[in-house]
Design a protein around this motif. Structure first.
Motif, PDB file in Angstrom:
ATOM      1  N   TYR A  86     -30.843  67.590  46.828  1.00 47.55           N
ATOM      2  CA  TYR A  86     -30.067  66.446  47.304  1.00 47.55           C
ATOM      3  C   TYR A  86     -28.653  66.434  46.720  1.00 47.55           C
ATOM      4  N   ILE A  87     -28.543  66.681  45.418  1.00 46.17           N
ATOM      5  CA  ILE A  87     -27.223  66.665  44.787  1.00 46.17           C
ATOM      6  C   ILE A  87     -26.368  67.819  45.296  1.00 46.17           C
ATOM      7  N   THR A  88     -26.979  68.993  45.487  1.00 37.72           N
ATOM      8  CA  THR A  88     -26.243  70.128  46.024  1.00 37.72           C
ATOM      9  C   THR A  88     -25.723  69.831  47.421  1.00 37.72           C
ATOM     10  N   ALA A  89     -26.588  69.270  48.265  1.00 36.84           N
ATOM     11  CA  ALA A  89     -26.174  68.914  49.627  1.00 36.84           C
ATOM     12  C   ALA A  89     -25.079  67.852  49.604  1.00 36.84           C
ATOM     13  N   SER A  90     -25.216  66.864  48.731  1.00 36.71           N
ATOM     14  CA  SER A  90     -24.210  65.807  48.631  1.00 36.71           C
ATOM     15  C   SER A  90     -22.864  66.376  48.194  1.00 36.71           C
ATOM     16  N   LEU A  91     -22.898  67.311  47.234  1.00 35.76           N
ATOM     17  CA  LEU A  91     -21.656  67.914  46.759  1.00 35.76           C
ATOM     18  C   LEU A  91     -20.982  68.716  47.862  1.00 35.76           C
ATOM     19  N   VAL A  92     -21.750  69.530  48.581  1.00 30.28           N
ATOM     20  CA  VAL A  92     -21.184  70.353  49.650  1.00 30.28           C
ATOM     21  C   VAL A  92     -20.565  69.476  50.730  1.00 30.28           C
ATOM     22  N   ILE A  93     -21.299  68.447  51.183  1.00 22.47           N
ATOM     23  CA  ILE A  93     -20.781  67.561  52.227  1.00 22.47           C
ATOM     24  C   ILE A  93     -19.564  66.794  51.724  1.00 22.47           C
ATOM     25  N   SER A  94     -19.598  66.361  50.466  1.00 23.47           N
ATOM     26  CA  SER A  94     -18.463  65.620  49.905  1.00 23.47           C
ATOM     27  C   SER A  94     -17.215  66.490  49.830  1.00 23.47           C
ATOM     28  N   ILE A  95     -17.378  67.774  49.438  1.00 20.76           N
ATOM     29  CA  ILE A  95     -16.235  68.688  49.379  1.00 20.76           C
ATOM     30  C   ILE A  95     -15.676  68.931  50.779  1.00 20.76           C
ATOM     31  N   LEU A  96     -16.557  69.189  51.745  1.00 23.18           N
ATOM     32  CA  LEU A  96     -16.101  69.385  53.122  1.00 23.18           C
ATOM     33  C   LEU A  96     -15.423  68.129  53.653  1.00 23.18           C
ATOM     34  N   PHE A  97     -15.976  66.963  53.310  1.00 22.67           N
ATOM     35  CA  PHE A  97     -15.394  65.689  53.743  1.00 22.67           C
ATOM     36  C   PHE A  97     -14.024  65.480  53.110  1.00 22.67           C
ATOM     37  N   ALA A  98     -13.890  65.818  51.834  1.00 19.92           N
ATOM     38  CA  ALA A  98     -12.611  65.638  51.128  1.00 19.92           C
ATOM     39  C   ALA A  98     -11.535  66.574  51.657  1.00 19.92           C
ATOM     40  N   ARG A 150     -11.043  67.309  54.757  1.00 21.22           N
ATOM     41  CA  ARG A 150     -10.585  66.855  56.062  1.00 21.22           C
ATOM     42  C   ARG A 150      -9.378  65.935  55.905  1.00 21.22           C
ATOM     43  N   SER A 151      -8.697  65.687  57.009  1.00 22.18           N
ATOM     44  CA  SER A 151      -7.542  64.792  56.973  1.00 22.18           C
ATOM     45  C   SER A 151      -8.001  63.356  56.746  1.00 22.18           C
ATOM     46  N   LYS A 152      -7.059  62.525  56.321  1.00 24.02           N
ATOM     47  CA  LYS A 152      -7.381  61.133  56.046  1.00 24.02           C
ATOM     48  C   LYS A 152      -7.862  60.413  57.306  1.00 24.02           C
ATOM     49  N   GLU A 153      -7.250  60.725  58.453  1.00 22.16           N
ATOM     50  CA  GLU A 153      -7.656  60.095  59.711  1.00 22.16           C
ATOM     51  C   GLU A 153      -9.058  60.522  60.109  1.00 22.16           C
ATOM     52  N   ALA A 154      -9.385  61.814  59.908  1.00 23.22           N
ATOM     53  CA  ALA A 154     -10.725  62.301  60.245  1.00 23.22           C
ATOM     54  C   ALA A 154     -11.782  61.665  59.353  1.00 23.22           C
ATOM     55  N   ARG A 155     -11.457  61.469  58.075  1.00 19.63           N
ATOM     56  CA  ARG A 155     -12.406  60.813  57.173  1.00 19.63           C
ATOM     57  C   ARG A 155     -12.631  59.365  57.564  1.00 19.63           C
ATOM     58  N   ALA A 156     -11.579  58.707  58.035  1.00 22.04           N
ATOM     59  CA  ALA A 156     -11.707  57.302  58.439  1.00 22.04           C
ATOM     60  C   ALA A 156     -12.601  57.156  59.670  1.00 22.04           C
ATOM     61  N   ARG A 157     -12.649  58.187  60.514  1.00 19.25           N
ATOM     62  CA  ARG A 157     -13.475  58.129  61.721  1.00 19.25           C
ATOM     63  C   ARG A 157     -14.936  58.494  61.459  1.00 19.25           C
ATOM     64  N   THR A 158     -15.242  58.992  60.280  1.00 18.73           N
ATOM     65  CA  THR A 158     -16.607  59.404  59.951  1.00 18.73           C
ATOM     66  C   THR A 158     -17.353  58.239  59.311  1.00 18.73           C
ATOM     67  N   SER A 159     -18.451  57.838  59.897  1.00 15.29           N
ATOM     68  CA  SER A 159     -19.215  56.695  59.397  1.00 15.29           C
ATOM     69  C   SER A 159     -20.133  57.122  58.244  1.00 15.29           C
ATOM     70  N   PRO A 160     -20.492  56.193  57.354  1.00 16.06           N
ATOM     71  CA  PRO A 160     -21.458  56.504  56.292  1.00 16.06           C
ATOM     72  C   PRO A 160     -22.793  56.980  56.849  1.00 16.06           C
ATOM     73  N   LYS A 161     -23.174  56.464  58.032  1.00 21.12           N
ATOM     74  CA  LYS A 161     -24.437  56.883  58.646  1.00 21.12           C
ATOM     75  C   LYS A 161     -24.388  58.364  59.003  1.00 21.12           C
TER      76      LYS A 161
END
Length: 394
Positions: free
Chosen positions: A70-82, A84-95
């Protein structure tokens, strides 16, 4: 007047219950495993890093994967999310984020379960025993993840209490089996490192801000805070996973092409050689700086200030602000990286030279990690306590 919510008490009690449940469950052995082959394992670097995210440095229990997938997956997704551009991150929902983390967690769990199961020592090795162990490992990881999610929602510390159970249990066992003479040097280094890391975890650089929306007595209390240890121990926790990437690449190249350089890398790119230790320390330092720049993003911070009409005192808005923030993020990330890598290098040097026994050489690193987790739990409890101190009057 309404009564207090007792938020701190309720959350701490819930975390205690989670810790008790995990403590009972995480020592259930896997079926068909030769347990005698996993006795007397020392607390080396691999064990310390394993305890940081796994259930145990001994890969013979149902919860041996722990919360690592879980932590590995969270780290990978968080790095990929970080990235991205600020606008793309704003369009991505927590769900959507939770969906991708869950999907990647399942894939990582399956891969790690297969890898662990194939490398275990069985009493009677056959296909059914291996498949059963894979199923048990995946089930154990799912239970550990469920406890983690519940603790994040209703308890304190997120994943820290579960990790502390693993590390404290092994740490106590190591201390009980070692003499005072053997422990003298490691405990001395541990004390110094704990003091340094607590100071860095509890302090932050406060950059004064001028906010256009604040014109009262509290205007002088506005600041941008950058912690002395920007990303905590995240880099140290996942340093071993990052180190596996060049190992896998070299192993793949070695399979098809065997030159002198490739043979050297294949034999020496591991934690049992001086060359491998040096490569690991350098990669850990670079990983610390990279994570700091990703999660404390100077561009996003400067853009937020610019959009709000705010600015850093005596620093022009825009690129000068971005460069100023980047300077401090780089400074503190390099400082924290040097301290962690310095501690690791010293521990490995003492072990390699035989000055300190291998079973206790990594105690400073263990105490350093524990001090970081304790600080994070303390800060969270203090925040809940401050919230709970406000008495509703309506």
């Amino acid at each position: 007047m309404k009564e207090k919510t007792h938020l701190v008490r309720n959350r701490c009690l819930f975390s205690i219950v989670i810790i008790v449940i995990y403590f009972v469950c995480h020592r259930i052995p896997l079926n068909g495993i030769d347990m005698s082959a996993y006795d007397n394992l020392g607390l080396d670097l691999g064990a310390v890093l394993s305890l940081a995210v796994n259930g145990s440095n001994k890969q013979c229990y149902v919860m041996s994967l722990g919360i690592s997938p879980y932590i590995t997956a969270s780290l990978v997704i968080s790095i990929l999310f970080a990235m991205r551009s600020k606008e793309a991150r704003a369009r991505t929902s927590p769900k959507a984020m939770n969906y991708w983390i869950t999907a990647l967690t399942f894939i990582v769990t399956l891969i790690q379960s297969v890898f662990y199961a194939l490398n275990l020592k069985y009493v009677d090795r056959n296909v059914m025993s291996v498949l059963l162990v894979i199923f048990e490992l995946m089930a154990g990881a799912s239970i550990a993840q469920y406890l983690l999610m519940k603790n994040k929602k209703y308890g304190v510390g997120g994943f820290a209490p579960i990790i502390m159970v693993n590390m404290t249990e092994t740490l106590v066992g190591t201390l009980m089996k070692s003499s005072i003479d053997v422990l003298r040097i490691p405990l001395g280094i541990s004390f110094v490192m704990v003091v340094i890391m607590i100071f860095m975890e509890m302090h932050e650089k406060k950059i004064p801000l001028q906010r256009v929306s604040v014109h009262n007595v509290h205007a002088d209390k506005n600041y941008l805070a950058i912690k002395y240890n920007p990303v905590g121990f995240m880099a140290l926790m996942f340093g071993s996973a990052i180190f596996m990437i060049p190992q896998l690449i070299v192993a793949l190249i070695h399979h098809y092409h065997k030159s002198e350089i490739v043979n050297f890398l294949y034999k020496n790119l591991n934690m049992s050689t001086v060359f491998g230790m040096r490569v690991y320390v350098v990669m850990l330092f670079l990983f610390t700086v990279l994570l700091s720049l990703l999660f404390v993003n100077p561009k996003d911070l400067s853009d937020d200030l610019l959009q709000g009409g705010d600015c850093i005192e005596n620093i022009p808005a825009g690129k000068p602000t971005r460069r100023y923030i980047r300077k401090w993020v780089l400074f503190f990330s390099c400082l924290s990286g040097l301290i962690m890598c310095g501690c690791l290098s010293l521990c490995m040097y003492l072990q390699y030279k035989g000055i300190v026994d291998a079973s206790v050489a990594m105690l400073p690193t263990t105490f350093m990690l524990l001090s970081g987790f304790i600080c994070s739990i303390y800060l969270e409890i203090r925040a809940y306590r401050d919230f709970d101190s406000y008495k509703p009057f309506i």
